[in-house]
Design an enzyme around this catalytic site. Sequence first.
Site, PDB file in Angstrom:
ATOM      1  N   LYS A  79       0.749  -1.218   0.066  1.00 33.43           N
ATOM      2  CA  LYS A  79       0.080  -0.129  -0.139  1.00 33.43           C
ATOM      3  C   LYS A  79       0.875   1.557   0.205  1.00 33.43           C
ATOM      4  CE  LYS A  79      -3.926   1.827   2.552  1.00 33.43           C
ATOM      5  NZ  LYS A  79      -4.891   1.727   3.803  1.00 33.43           N
ATOM      6  N   SER A 154      -9.978   1.925   2.702  1.00 33.42           N
ATOM      7  CA  SER A 154      -9.032   2.753   1.837  1.00 33.42           C
ATOM      8  C   SER A 154      -7.740   1.682   0.979  1.00 33.42           C
ATOM      9  CB  SER A 154      -8.193   3.465   2.587  1.00 33.42           C
ATOM     10  OG  SER A 154      -7.392   3.071   3.491  1.00 33.42           O
ATOM     11  N   SER A 178     -10.129  -0.189   6.977  1.00 32.48           N
ATOM     12  CA  SER A 178      -9.674  -0.136   5.721  1.00 32.48           C
ATOM     13  C   SER A 178      -8.934  -1.616   4.937  1.00 32.48           C
ATOM     14  CB  SER A 178      -8.567   0.784   5.456  1.00 32.48           C
ATOM     15  OG  SER A 178      -9.208   2.152   5.368  1.00 32.48           O
TER      16      SER A 178
HETATM   17  N1  GLN Z   1     -13.175   4.673   5.954  1.00 33.26           N
HETATM   18  C1  GLN Z   1     -12.669   4.939   7.022  1.00 33.26           C
HETATM   19  C2  GLN Z   1     -11.936   6.341   7.024  1.00 33.26           C
HETATM   20  O1  GLN Z   1     -12.299   7.190   6.036  1.00 33.26           O
HETATM   21  C3  GLN Z   1     -11.527   4.120   7.657  1.00 33.26           C
HETATM   22  C4  GLN Z   1     -10.266   4.307   6.828  1.00 33.26           C
HETATM   23  C5  GLN Z   1      -8.959   3.478   7.378  1.00 33.26           C
HETATM   24  O2  GLN Z   1      -9.490   2.461   8.015  1.00 33.26           O
HETATM   25  N2  GLN Z   1      -7.992   3.817   7.096  1.00 33.26           N
HETATM   26  O3  GLN Z   1     -11.589   7.126   8.138  1.00 33.26           O
END
Ligand code: GLN
Length: 485
Positions: A79, A154, A178
């Site tokens: 990532k 994400s 995410s």
């Molecule tokens: N979708 C959540 C956010 O936007 C979690 C993101 C994540 O786990 N990095 O904060």
Amino acid sequence: MNGLHELGIVEAAEMLERREISSVELVRAVIDRVRAKDGEIGAYLTFDEEGALAAAEYADRRRAAGEKGPMLGIPVAIKDLINVKGQPCTCASKILQGYVSPYDATVTERLKNAGAVCAGRVNMDEFAMGSSCENSALGVTRNPYDRSCVPGGSSGGSAAAVGGDLAIAALGTDTGGSIRQPASYCNCVGVKPSYGRVSRYGVTAFASSLDQVGPMTKSVRDAARLLKVLAGRDEHDGTTPPVDVPDYEAALEGASAKGLRVGLPKEYFAEGSDKEVLDIARRAADALASAGAEVSETSLPSTEYAMGVYYIVAPAEASANLSRFDGVRYGHRSERAEDVFTLYTRSRAEGFGPEVKRRIMMGTYVLSSGHYDAYYTRAQKVRTLIRREFEGEFKKFDVLLAPVAPTPAFKLGSVLEPLQMHLADVFTVPASLAGVCAASVPAGFSSSGLPVGVQLIAGAFDETGLLRAAKAYEDVRGPLERKIV
Ligand code: GLN
């Protein structure tokens, strides 16, 4: 099987061990697949093919010299917020375009020591803020099971790469879901380790009290193997306690549903979610019960406060963490700067995307004097209640079982309202706030052919229990057809 790119870690490692293939062949197969297919999927932001092949050659030499290792010669997609020395690390943000890592994150170092090949940088929501990968400033990623749908986020690039057989395995990060949510959308196993299990050193910080790196793989066994390499105390990260890391893969031996105490938190099965998603989670519970698990309903009454708490704590920490991007030391610097003040403000205004700006504003607001106690302090108190509620559950149950997200993958461009997007994480955020470990395991497909995972949650530092339950479920579920388009 049509090609080596379809292999998972364990299968590929066995073939390497038997000298049926070399790491160079394996990495080349992944590169060929990426060249052929990633134009349509967009999982990768960059792929240093030469560097990956050189690392594969090195792994082959290590093996020829008699070395063995559970990850020796296996390519892993990374990532784009985890530092790999000499590779870009953009966090899918314009503000870090052109930035090249001067050092390895601890997880990178551990992968390299284990002989893994860091192969390609995968897309994500900018600074890991989002649930669809659509907040990436650098490109669109599509769901390999339906190109008109998002891969989730994400870690959408990681999930699309693994789910679409464009990678053998990948690393993702999970702050509020995410790893788990995109894993569910793209038919992968995704494990969010307990907070502190894996070092965050060298991983670009979003919300430091929540962020964790974890494996995204094609099987539970692959995840167990990869997690063992990543986990453990790191002197560079004071939140990693000096506790032993069990051999997670060996611990899968004899994993069985028999006698497994499984709790179904009723708040996660309430109305409002997609019916097919709820059915798939219930069927997973039934399958475990038929194989001898003791399944019963339970309740986590603070669940309804989790989103409210998360959207105070995470932006607060993000606003502090992202203050380092000031146009001076990293990445983008505005050409319209007139003095030091406009250097900061214009570099940030030009470099950050809309969701990141929203989070910084929210975070700054809840931390400002006059609001701090009303929002931040209160959110921390509720967070403690949520954590205690989970602790209570794990006195009664080995694992909790729930849906991962309220819906399968949705159409690209269909969720425009930020609050609506945040709802994709209602079922993943609570475990993140509690610091416990949780996984998404593929559980079936919706009637329109989209993958749906089931979530298992276990107590803090009980990754062994989590993975054993996940393996038991994977075994009772049986093989799933992979309908990549
Ligand atoms: N979708 C959540 C956010 O936007 C979690 C993101 C994540 O786990 N990095 O904060």
